[in-house]
Design a protein around this motif. Sequence first.
Motif, PDB file in Angstrom:
ATOM      1  N   ILE A 186       0.717  -1.292  -0.085  1.00  0.00           N
ATOM      2  CA  ILE A 186       0.051   0.073  -0.052  1.00  0.00           C
ATOM      3  C   ILE A 186       0.958   1.200   0.098  1.00  0.00           C
ATOM      4  CG2 ILE A 186      -1.603   1.430   1.224  1.00  0.00           C
ATOM      5  CD1 ILE A 186      -2.818  -1.085   0.042  1.00  0.00           C
ATOM      6  N   ARG A 187       1.954   1.269   0.908  1.00  0.00           N
ATOM      7  CA  ARG A 187       2.983   2.324   0.896  1.00  0.00           C
ATOM      8  C   ARG A 187       3.556   2.463  -0.525  1.00  0.00           C
ATOM      9  NH1 ARG A 187       4.717   4.494   5.820  1.00  0.00           N
ATOM     10  NH2 ARG A 187       6.840   4.929   4.783  1.00  0.00           N
ATOM     11  N   LEU A 188       3.926   1.548  -1.241  1.00  0.00           N
ATOM     12  CA  LEU A 188       4.648   1.718  -2.766  1.00  0.00           C
ATOM     13  C   LEU A 188       3.467   2.374  -3.486  1.00  0.00           C
ATOM     14  CD1 LEU A 188       6.507  -1.413  -2.902  1.00  0.00           C
ATOM     15  CD2 LEU A 188       7.546   0.799  -2.613  1.00  0.00           C
ATOM     16  N   SER A 189       2.054   2.043  -3.563  1.00  0.00           N
ATOM     17  CA  SER A 189       1.204   2.517  -4.186  1.00  0.00           C
ATOM     18  C   SER A 189       0.762   3.842  -4.024  1.00  0.00           C
ATOM     19  CB  SER A 189      -0.387   1.671  -4.034  1.00  0.00           C
ATOM     20  OG  SER A 189      -1.156   2.137  -4.890  1.00  0.00           O
ATOM     21  N   VAL A 190       0.685   4.389  -2.814  1.00  0.00           N
ATOM     22  CA  VAL A 190       0.574   5.613  -2.383  1.00  0.00           C
ATOM     23  C   VAL A 190       1.784   6.580  -2.705  1.00  0.00           C
ATOM     24  CG1 VAL A 190      -0.011   7.396  -0.583  1.00  0.00           C
ATOM     25  CG2 VAL A 190      -0.911   5.122  -0.810  1.00  0.00           C
ATOM     26  N   TYR A 191       2.920   5.898  -2.650  1.00  0.00           N
ATOM     27  CA  TYR A 191       4.140   6.673  -2.839  1.00  0.00           C
ATOM     28  C   TYR A 191       4.075   7.201  -4.305  1.00  0.00           C
ATOM     29  CZ  TYR A 191       9.301   7.555  -3.786  1.00  0.00           C
ATOM     30  OH  TYR A 191      10.438   7.955  -4.092  1.00  0.00           O
ATOM     31  N   SER A 218      -8.053   1.982  -1.986  1.00  0.00           N
ATOM     32  CA  SER A 218      -7.320   0.924  -1.341  1.00  0.00           C
ATOM     33  C   SER A 218      -8.132  -0.187  -0.601  1.00  0.00           C
ATOM     34  CB  SER A 218      -6.081   1.355  -0.186  1.00  0.00           C
ATOM     35  OG  SER A 218      -5.255   2.245  -0.886  1.00  0.00           O
ATOM     36  N   VAL A 219      -9.271   0.160  -0.192  1.00  0.00           N
ATOM     37  CA  VAL A 219     -10.155  -0.656   0.627  1.00  0.00           C
ATOM     38  C   VAL A 219     -10.750  -1.597  -0.271  1.00  0.00           C
ATOM     39  CG1 VAL A 219     -12.479  -0.764   1.766  1.00  0.00           C
ATOM     40  CG2 VAL A 219     -10.706   0.805   2.708  1.00  0.00           C
ATOM     41  N   LYS A 220     -11.091  -1.211  -1.642  1.00  0.00           N
ATOM     42  CA  LYS A 220     -11.642  -1.926  -2.929  1.00  0.00           C
ATOM     43  C   LYS A 220     -10.531  -2.947  -3.155  1.00  0.00           C
ATOM     44  CE  LYS A 220     -12.777   1.560  -5.487  1.00  0.00           C
ATOM     45  NZ  LYS A 220     -13.418   2.381  -6.406  1.00  0.00           N
ATOM     46  N   THR A 275      -3.175   2.782   4.296  1.00  0.00           N
ATOM     47  CA  THR A 275      -3.404   3.808   3.484  1.00  0.00           C
ATOM     48  C   THR A 275      -3.494   5.213   4.215  1.00  0.00           C
ATOM     49  OG1 THR A 275      -4.659   2.436   1.858  1.00  0.00           O
ATOM     50  CG2 THR A 275      -4.687   4.890   1.408  1.00  0.00           C
ATOM     51  N   PHE A 276      -4.179   5.035   5.129  1.00  0.00           N
ATOM     52  CA  PHE A 276      -4.361   6.363   6.274  1.00  0.00           C
ATOM     53  C   PHE A 276      -2.923   6.824   6.588  1.00  0.00           C
ATOM     54  CE2 PHE A 276      -4.614   8.427  10.167  1.00  0.00           C
ATOM     55  CZ  PHE A 276      -5.674   9.238  10.227  1.00  0.00           C
ATOM     56  N   LEU A 277      -1.843   5.872   7.139  1.00  0.00           N
ATOM     57  CA  LEU A 277      -0.778   6.356   7.762  1.00  0.00           C
ATOM     58  C   LEU A 277       0.106   6.644   6.385  1.00  0.00           C
ATOM     59  CD1 LEU A 277      -0.304   3.422  10.237  1.00  0.00           C
ATOM     60  CD2 LEU A 277      -0.955   5.657  10.780  1.00  0.00           C
ATOM     61  N   ALA A 278      -0.073   5.964   5.203  1.00  0.00           N
ATOM     62  CA  ALA A 278       0.919   6.361   4.184  1.00  0.00           C
ATOM     63  C   ALA A 278       0.534   7.790   3.580  1.00  0.00           C
ATOM     64  CB  ALA A 278       0.880   5.613   3.094  1.00  0.00           C
ATOM     65  N   THR A 279      -0.575   8.120   3.553  1.00  0.00           N
ATOM     66  CA  THR A 279      -1.028   9.409   3.177  1.00  0.00           C
ATOM     67  C   THR A 279      -0.908  10.482   4.150  1.00  0.00           C
ATOM     68  OG1 THR A 279      -3.299   9.025   3.935  1.00  0.00           O
ATOM     69  CG2 THR A 279      -3.036   8.523   1.596  1.00  0.00           C
ATOM     70  N   GLN A 280      -0.971  10.141   5.411  1.00  0.00           N
ATOM     71  CA  GLN A 280      -0.729  11.226   6.271  1.00  0.00           C
ATOM     72  C   GLN A 280       0.807  11.384   6.351  1.00  0.00           C
ATOM     73  OE1 GLN A 280      -2.944  12.488   8.117  1.00  0.00           O
ATOM     74  NE2 GLN A 280      -1.664  13.593   9.613  1.00  0.00           N
ATOM     75  N   ARG A 281       1.497  10.439   5.916  1.00  0.00           N
ATOM     76  CA  ARG A 281       2.951  10.866   5.986  1.00  0.00           C
ATOM     77  C   ARG A 281       3.237  11.825   4.742  1.00  0.00           C
ATOM     78  NH1 ARG A 281       7.125   8.623   3.168  1.00  0.00           N
ATOM     79  NH2 ARG A 281       9.342   8.837   4.034  1.00  0.00           N
ATOM     80  N   PHE A 282       3.027  11.430   3.740  1.00  0.00           N
ATOM     81  CA  PHE A 282       3.131  12.439   2.369  1.00  0.00           C
ATOM     82  C   PHE A 282       2.515  13.864   2.645  1.00  0.00           C
ATOM     83  CE2 PHE A 282       3.656   8.383   0.601  1.00  0.00           C
ATOM     84  CZ  PHE A 282       5.169   8.391   0.372  1.00  0.00           C
TER      85      PHE A 282
END
Length: 292
Positions: A186-191, A218-220, A275-282
């Motif tokens: 998920i992190r790679l996808s959001v990255y 991501s949930v889908k 996804t929540f944590l990854a988007t929050q980071r960026f």
Amino acid sequence: MSKSFEKYQKRRLRSSYISVVISISLVLFLLGVLGLLVLNTKKVSNYFKESAAITLFLKNDVNRDQILNLQVSIDEQSFTKSTKFISKEEAAEIYKKANGEDFMDFLGYNPLENSIDIYVKGDFVSPEKMEEIEQIYKTNQYVSSVSYDKPLIDLLTKNVRRISLFILVFCGLATLVVVVLINSSIRLSVYSKRFTIKTMQMVGATKRFIRKPFIWNSVKLGIIGAVLAIIELALLLYYMNATFPEFGMIDNRIELASLFGIIFGMGILITWISTFLATQRFLNLRTDELYY
């Protein structure tokens, strides 16, 4: 040029989605296999435990009616799975087939005794409980002696405990690995969309507004991955049940439904949190930090 680039981006996006779904389905499938292992450990251990029997050798003066009454009383006990009466004639035939010789030819008589084999339920197969059962029938007026394989019972009990502990530890570690692998995918996808996230933020979009489509997407993917994992598990379960029907792997439908529900829920929960944590980071990074 722009159309060609747009097609390239779409293909890249689809490829990214497919890789995420495959990653999620594989790790959830692994988790499901471990879940099946946990659910069936007791069944498998009981299968082997219940193959061990306590043999009651009966006195020669015990008649058929007394034997039948004794067998009925044993069948009514809470520890009894099943019983089997073996006459001295049947025992002689078994001995003859196993050893290839008839001892009655040179003895002139049958020295064996009638016997009843007691197959004990798995929960009662332990050194302590088997000894208790032995003591119950040692003093029975119809029984001359009681016999069972004590070293085998000790070995079964120790090995079942060791295997159960190993499975619990392994499942704990595997669950951690599953979470880490899904989180990494998920992190790679959001990255790959970090610049889009920052652009939306720069034009005034709120963090919640930005996160929402990423989380929902991501949930889908998590739902699709979980459904694929459940289908794979169902096929594996069907094959295992057809190969080893004696274990009754599909007998408890409630446990299986709970396991499938947990896998489905984990597919949603882990992707949502990741996804929540990854988007929050960026969202919290400065623009110049997006390049590192």
